[in-house]
Scaffold this active site. Structure first.
Site, PDB file in Angstrom:
ATOM      1  N   GLU A 177       0.587  -1.277  -0.069  1.00  9.86           N
ATOM      2  CA  GLU A 177       0.019  -0.315  -0.010  1.00  9.86           C
ATOM      3  C   GLU A 177       0.650   1.416  -0.342  1.00  9.86           C
ATOM      4  OE1 GLU A 177      -2.834   0.115   3.600  1.00  9.86           O
ATOM      5  OE2 GLU A 177      -3.681   2.312   2.834  1.00  9.86           O
ATOM      6  N   LYS A 219      -2.411  -2.028  -3.294  1.00 11.92           N
ATOM      7  CA  LYS A 219      -3.447  -1.777  -2.499  1.00 11.92           C
ATOM      8  C   LYS A 219      -3.199   0.148  -3.079  1.00 11.92           C
ATOM      9  CE  LYS A 219      -6.534  -0.574   1.746  1.00 11.92           C
ATOM     10  NZ  LYS A 219      -6.516  -0.842   3.256  1.00 11.92           N
TER      11      LYS A 219
HETATM   12  P1  13P Z   1      -9.409   4.023   4.193  1.00  4.37           P
HETATM   13  O1  13P Z   1     -10.519   3.521   3.310  1.00  4.37           O
HETATM   14  O2  13P Z   1     -10.411   4.781   5.156  1.00  4.37           O
HETATM   15  O3  13P Z   1      -8.330   5.202   3.391  1.00  4.37           O
HETATM   16  O4  13P Z   1      -8.639   3.036   4.694  1.00  4.37           O
HETATM   17  C1  13P Z   1      -8.134   2.262   4.219  1.00  4.37           C
HETATM   18  C2  13P Z   1      -6.538   1.863   4.877  1.00  4.37           C
HETATM   19  O5  13P Z   1      -6.886   0.908   5.507  1.00  4.37           O
HETATM   20  C3  13P Z   1      -5.661   2.604   5.252  1.00  4.37           C
HETATM   21  O6  13P Z   1      -4.705   2.084   5.297  1.00  4.37           O
END
Ligand code: 13P
Length: 339
Positions: A177, A219
């Protein structure tokens, strides 16, 4: 069937399903509970998450996996059932956040680098034993005057790659991510530029660390205008720009891309995902891994009161269903009003 990194990754992006990000750290869940004037105690956090995981229709039909926080993966429901077992009984896969948070990067004012690599191998082995089959590590890239620097992007990409390699060694699918924040006043084109540079660097480092892309889930943020930007890109622009960046930077071997919601409204997050899937013809599955965009409505409906559990579960089911449809490109705005 024998479980492989590939089979887990495929299951995480099964058609019409996505991921519930319920891995708020103690600090973040306190902020969420503050909005409903609820004290963040261990039992309140348990009750809240138990309520979500017991929303059977949402979990069975629309939620392929749940990202947990260290406390939650060890918690038991009120009746003593481990929360991990509730998730598995619903046919969903337990996952775990393993980064230790984004900290100020020395020598790079205003930028952050994510920590948590020391001892990670041993922590992953324990999480595997506790039932986790995928993990998450979030890197944060901020946009403002003069930032991000390549130094920040490179340091975060290197950490993501080392994390992903350790996950795969421990038979855990890494969710990689790299989040380009939408908090600034920048345009969508600036977000495009930064997202492109970030993803190029991340995939170069993943390759250098011999990470198997077939067993990796990305992600990312979508390419959106900064929240404080005076001109906001339309749904169609967001969809087209986001897909253009991915086609340039994300290898087709990656089985799936699951978006974070990052502060978008519930309906924007759904509409954007739907518009991308409606374009179609993509080499990867595109789905969701939303935290706020799945939880804001049920959190508010619950407000910490037992008598609101059914209403909160209905709100959660609704958002899960809407996003499940968006993952198929079959969502329509009228469905929101009908509910
Ligand atoms: P949000 O969808 O609230 O941005 O959170 C996703 C997430 O796991 C951020 O690390």
């Amino acid at each position: 069937m024998t479980e492989t990194l590939e089979s887990i990754a495929e299951a995480m992006v099964a058609p019409g399903k996505g991921i519930l990000a319920a891995d708020e750290s103690s600090g973040t869940i306190k902020k969420r509970f503050d909005t409903i004037n609820l004290e963040s105690t261990e039992s309140n956090r348990r009750d809240y998450r138990e309520m979500l995981f017991r929303t059977e229709e949402a979990m069975k039909n629309h939620i392929s996996g749940v990202i947990l926080y260290d406390e939650t993966i060890r918690q038991k429901a009120k009746d003593g059932t481990p929360l991990v077992d509730l998730i598995k009984q619903a046919g969903s896969i337990p996952g775990i956040k393993v980064d230790a948070g984004a900290k100020a990067m020395a020598g790079f004012p205003g930028e952050l680098v994510t920590e948590g690599l020391d001892g990670l191998r041993e922590r992953l082995a324990e999480y595997y034993d506790l039932g986790a089959r995928f993990a998450k590590w979030r890197a944060v890239i901020d946009i403002a005057d003069g930032i991000p620097t390549m130094g920040c992007i490179e340091a975060n990409a290197e950490a993501l790659a080392r994390y992903a390699a350790l996950c795969q060694e421990q038979k855990i699918v890494p969710i990689v991510e790299p989040e380009v924040l939408m908090d600034g006043a920048h345009t969508a084109d600036r977000c495009f530029e930064v997202t492109e540079a970030t993803l190029r660097t991340v995939f170069a480092r993943l390759a250098a660390h011999r990470v198997k892309l077939e067993g990796t889930i990305l992600k990312p943020n979508m390419v959106v205008s900064g929240k404080k930007c005076s001109t906001q890109a339309s749904v169609q622009e967001v969809a087209e720009k986001t897909i253009t960046v991915f086609k340039r930077t994300v290898p087709a071997a990656v089985p799936g891309i699951v978006f974070l919601s990052g502060g978008q409204s519930d309906e924007d997050a759904t509409a954007h995902l739907n518009a991308m899937n409606a374009i179609g013809g993509l080499p990867w599955k595109l789905s969701f891994s939303y935290g706020r965009a799945l939880q804001a409505a049920p959190l508010k409906a619950w407000s910490g009161k037992a008598e609101n559990v059914a209403a909160a579960q209905r709100a959660f089911l609704h958002r899960a269903r809407m996003n499940g449809l968006a993952a198929l490109g079959q969502w329509k705005a009228e469905l929101e009003k009908a509910a």
